[in-house]
Write a protein that holds these residues in place. Structure first.
Motif, PDB file in Angstrom:
ATOM      1  N   THR A   1     -21.873 -22.956  55.525  1.00 58.57           N
ATOM      2  CA  THR A   1     -21.652 -23.512  54.189  1.00 58.57           C
ATOM      3  C   THR A   1     -22.053 -22.484  53.140  1.00 58.57           C
ATOM      4  O   THR A   1     -22.690 -21.475  53.457  1.00 58.57           O
ATOM      5  CB  THR A   1     -22.499 -24.789  53.973  1.00 58.57           C
ATOM      6  OG1 THR A   1     -23.870 -24.390  53.912  1.00 58.57           O
ATOM      7  CG2 THR A   1     -22.302 -25.807  55.091  1.00 58.57           C
ATOM      8  N   GLU A   2     -21.728 -22.787  51.894  1.00 58.22           N
ATOM      9  CA  GLU A   2     -22.041 -21.874  50.800  1.00 58.22           C
ATOM     10  C   GLU A   2     -23.554 -21.634  50.704  1.00 58.22           C
ATOM     11  O   GLU A   2     -23.995 -20.551  50.312  1.00 58.22           O
ATOM     12  CB  GLU A   2     -21.511 -22.491  49.496  1.00 58.22           C
ATOM     13  CG  GLU A   2     -20.993 -21.461  48.548  1.00 58.22           C
ATOM     14  CD  GLU A   2     -20.258 -22.076  47.360  1.00 58.22           C
ATOM     15  OE1 GLU A   2     -19.777 -23.226  47.451  1.00 58.22           O
ATOM     16  OE2 GLU A   2     -20.177 -21.380  46.337  1.00 58.22           O
ATOM     17  N   ALA A   3     -24.343 -22.659  51.073  1.00 54.23           N
ATOM     18  CA  ALA A   3     -25.806 -22.538  50.997  1.00 54.23           C
ATOM     19  C   ALA A   3     -26.342 -21.470  51.951  1.00 54.23           C
ATOM     20  O   ALA A   3     -27.466 -20.995  51.800  1.00 54.23           O
ATOM     21  CB  ALA A   3     -26.446 -23.890  51.324  1.00 54.23           C
ATOM     22  N   ASP A   4     -25.527 -21.081  52.948  1.00 56.88           N
ATOM     23  CA  ASP A   4     -25.971 -20.061  53.915  1.00 56.88           C
ATOM     24  C   ASP A   4     -25.744 -18.637  53.399  1.00 56.88           C
ATOM     25  O   ASP A   4     -26.179 -17.676  54.037  1.00 56.88           O
ATOM     26  CB  ASP A   4     -25.195 -20.205  55.237  1.00 56.88           C
ATOM     27  CG  ASP A   4     -25.426 -21.546  55.894  1.00 56.88           C
ATOM     28  OD1 ASP A   4     -26.564 -22.045  55.834  1.00 56.88           O
ATOM     29  OD2 ASP A   4     -24.459 -22.109  56.459  1.00 56.88           O
TER      30      ASP A   4
ATOM     31  N   TYR B   1     -26.909 -16.324  51.580  1.00 54.32           N
ATOM     32  CA  TYR B   1     -28.006 -15.698  50.821  1.00 54.32           C
ATOM     33  C   TYR B   1     -27.608 -14.264  50.446  1.00 54.32           C
ATOM     34  O   TYR B   1     -26.800 -13.637  51.116  1.00 54.32           O
ATOM     35  CB  TYR B   1     -29.314 -15.745  51.626  1.00 54.32           C
ATOM     36  CG  TYR B   1     -29.343 -14.869  52.863  1.00 54.32           C
ATOM     37  CD1 TYR B   1     -28.837 -15.303  54.076  1.00 54.32           C
ATOM     38  CD2 TYR B   1     -29.871 -13.580  52.807  1.00 54.32           C
ATOM     39  CE1 TYR B   1     -28.854 -14.487  55.195  1.00 54.32           C
ATOM     40  CE2 TYR B   1     -29.900 -12.758  53.918  1.00 54.32           C
ATOM     41  CZ  TYR B   1     -29.386 -13.215  55.114  1.00 54.32           C
ATOM     42  OH  TYR B   1     -29.397 -12.395  56.228  1.00 54.32           O
TER      43      TYR B   1
ATOM     44  N   CYS C   1     -33.009 -18.666  51.562  1.00 55.52           N
ATOM     45  CA  CYS C   1     -32.213 -19.899  51.493  1.00 55.52           C
ATOM     46  C   CYS C   1     -32.879 -20.913  52.409  1.00 55.52           C
ATOM     47  O   CYS C   1     -34.002 -20.687  52.860  1.00 55.52           O
ATOM     48  CB  CYS C   1     -30.748 -19.627  51.862  1.00 55.52           C
ATOM     49  SG  CYS C   1     -30.515 -19.173  53.590  1.00 55.52           S
ATOM     50  N   HIS C   2     -32.195 -22.011  52.707  1.00 55.30           N
ATOM     51  CA  HIS C   2     -32.849 -23.102  53.446  1.00 55.30           C
ATOM     52  C   HIS C   2     -33.356 -22.695  54.820  1.00 55.30           C
ATOM     53  O   HIS C   2     -34.310 -23.269  55.326  1.00 55.30           O
ATOM     54  CB  HIS C   2     -31.879 -24.295  53.569  1.00 55.30           C
ATOM     55  CG  HIS C   2     -30.655 -23.936  54.356  1.00 55.30           C
ATOM     56  ND1 HIS C   2     -30.449 -24.368  55.630  1.00 55.30           N
ATOM     57  CD2 HIS C   2     -29.593 -23.140  54.046  1.00 55.30           C
ATOM     58  CE1 HIS C   2     -29.299 -23.874  56.074  1.00 55.30           C
ATOM     59  NE2 HIS C   2     -28.767 -23.143  55.125  1.00 55.30           N
TER      60      HIS C   2
END
Ligand SMILES: Cc1cc2nc3c(=O)[nH]c(=O)nc-3n(C[C@H](O)[C@H](O)[C@H](O)COP(=O)(O)OP(=O)(O)OC[C@H]3O[C@@H](n4cnc5c(N)ncnc54)[C@H](O)[C@@H]3O)c2cc1C
Ligand code: FES
Length: 331
Positions: free
Chosen positions: A238-241, A243, A110-111
């Motif tokens: 956040t949802e982006a975290d 993974y 992820c990011h």
């Protein structure tokens, strides 16, 4: 004034000089006590005071007041106030070895989390307990720790590495690594592990890449008829975290009574799941924690808050196991 410390289990004894910690004196006298950070942050050096008392210059982060009241002490920070008799948890672990490791895979999950795959060319295979970690040496004698994310598999091993802004290893060196590059590592290390000796419901709480040792432990329990019911609470911003979210949901087919609860502290309006701090979500769902084995992995701040909150929720101090991702530098 010096004090005498006796280790009850082994009858070893050593003298602690004025102002010296129990751990420093033990190591000076060649008495082995488990330890990692030596800063009061990881809890690896926890011992039980069978007799005597200790004091701290500053009360350590990895010890709760409830643990101290029950007679536990952190040897790396504790200064004896009398002669002591201590007992120390013993666990058989593979001898760590310093050796080269080759990067065989490096890709973004992820990011800010990298999936790093290493092979140890000098070892045909090697053993470690799920929950343990390795140290990567940076060339100046300093090291950084990362937990094994996969089960022992020949001489190959996986890691989840969070990129820390300004981090010497995770931002600068990792960005330049290519498959085929070599790292200097020591592996396996640490005493964090699954305590299968007690059959209790499992409550796993992870923040960030604290998922890594939890994944490794839970993979070792998959398809195991002895596996107790498992609840995994996962804290993230956040949802982006989140993974590996889809893969984790599939574990329900292979773990007994598996519950997975992601909890977001900074979710946007579209998130329909749980919000807030992960330890609060646990307490909202589980009113009585007295029958659980609890594993806490990730941010030291979460661990310290969760430990306090869960002890207040009836958890037993002997059944809380922690793996604090302490920083190896402080800036
Ligand atoms: C036993 C153990 C196991 C660990 N396992 C993992 C793992 O599996 N995956 C993983 O991603 N990390 C893990 N960590 C944490 C990791 O070792 C640290 O984040 C490491 O210090 C990062 O090194 P760096 O060189 O990139 O940053 P540094 O150059 O050491 O630090 C740069 C700056 O960032 C701060 N900093 C360092 N780490 C963090 C952090 N985690 N959060 C916020 N600020 C930080 C430092 O204080 C410093 O100011 C583990 C730590 C321990 C003790
Ligand atoms: S070694 Fe004492 S708390 Fe980490």
């Amino acid at each position: 004034m010096s004090y005498r410390v006796e280790v009850r289990d082994t009858s070893e004894a050593f003298e602690v000089a004025s102002g010296e910690s129990v751990l420093a004196a033990a190591l000076r006298s060649n008495v082995k006590l488990p330890h990692e950070c030596t800063l009061g942050g990881c809890g690896t050096c926890r011992v039980k005071l069978e007799q005597g008392s200790v004091a701290y210059a500053q009360f350590p982060m990895a010890l709760s007041e409830e643990e101290a009241a029950l007679g536990y002490a952190l040897a790396c920070q504790a200064r004896p106030q009398s002669d002591l008799v201590i007992s120390v948890p013993r666990v058989e672990l593979a001898q760590p070895q310093r050796q080269p490791a080759m990067v065989t895979g490096i890709e973004a999950y992820c990011h800010d989390v990298i999936h790093l795959e290493l092979v140890l060319p000098e070892a045909e295979s090697f053993a470690y307990r799920p929950g343990q970690h390795m140290n990567v040496f940076l060339g100046d004698g300093s090291h950084r720790s990362f937990s094994m994310a996969s089960l022992p598999d020949g001489n190959q091993v996986d890691f989840h590495v969070r990129r820390i802004p300004g981090g010497r290893f995770t931002e600068t060196q990792l960005a330049q690594l290519q498959p085929g590059d070599m790292l200097d590592v020591e592996i396996p290390l640490g005493t964090f592990r699954y305590h299968g000796e007690d059959y209790r419901e499992l409550l796993m709480v992870a923040t960030g890449t604290g998922l890594s040792p939890i994944k490794c432990i839970l993979e070792s329990l998959m398809d195991d008829p002895e596996c107790p019911p498992v609840s995994l609470y996962r804290g993230a911003r956040t949802e982006a975290d989140l993974y590996l979210d889809r893969e984790i949901r599939e574990w329900s087919g292979r773990l007994y009574e598996f519950r997975y609860v992601p909890v977001l502290s900074r979710a946007d309006a579209s998130w329909t799941g749980r919000r807030g701090h992960v330890q609060q979500a646990v307490l909202q769902d589980l009113a009585d924690l007295s029958g659980h084995s609890i594993y806490l992995c990730g941010s030291p701040v979460m661990i310290s808050g969760a430990k306090k909150a869960f002890l207040g929720g009836g958890a037993s101090v002997d059944h809380i196991h922690v793996d604090g991702f302490n920083f190896q530098t402080h800036g």
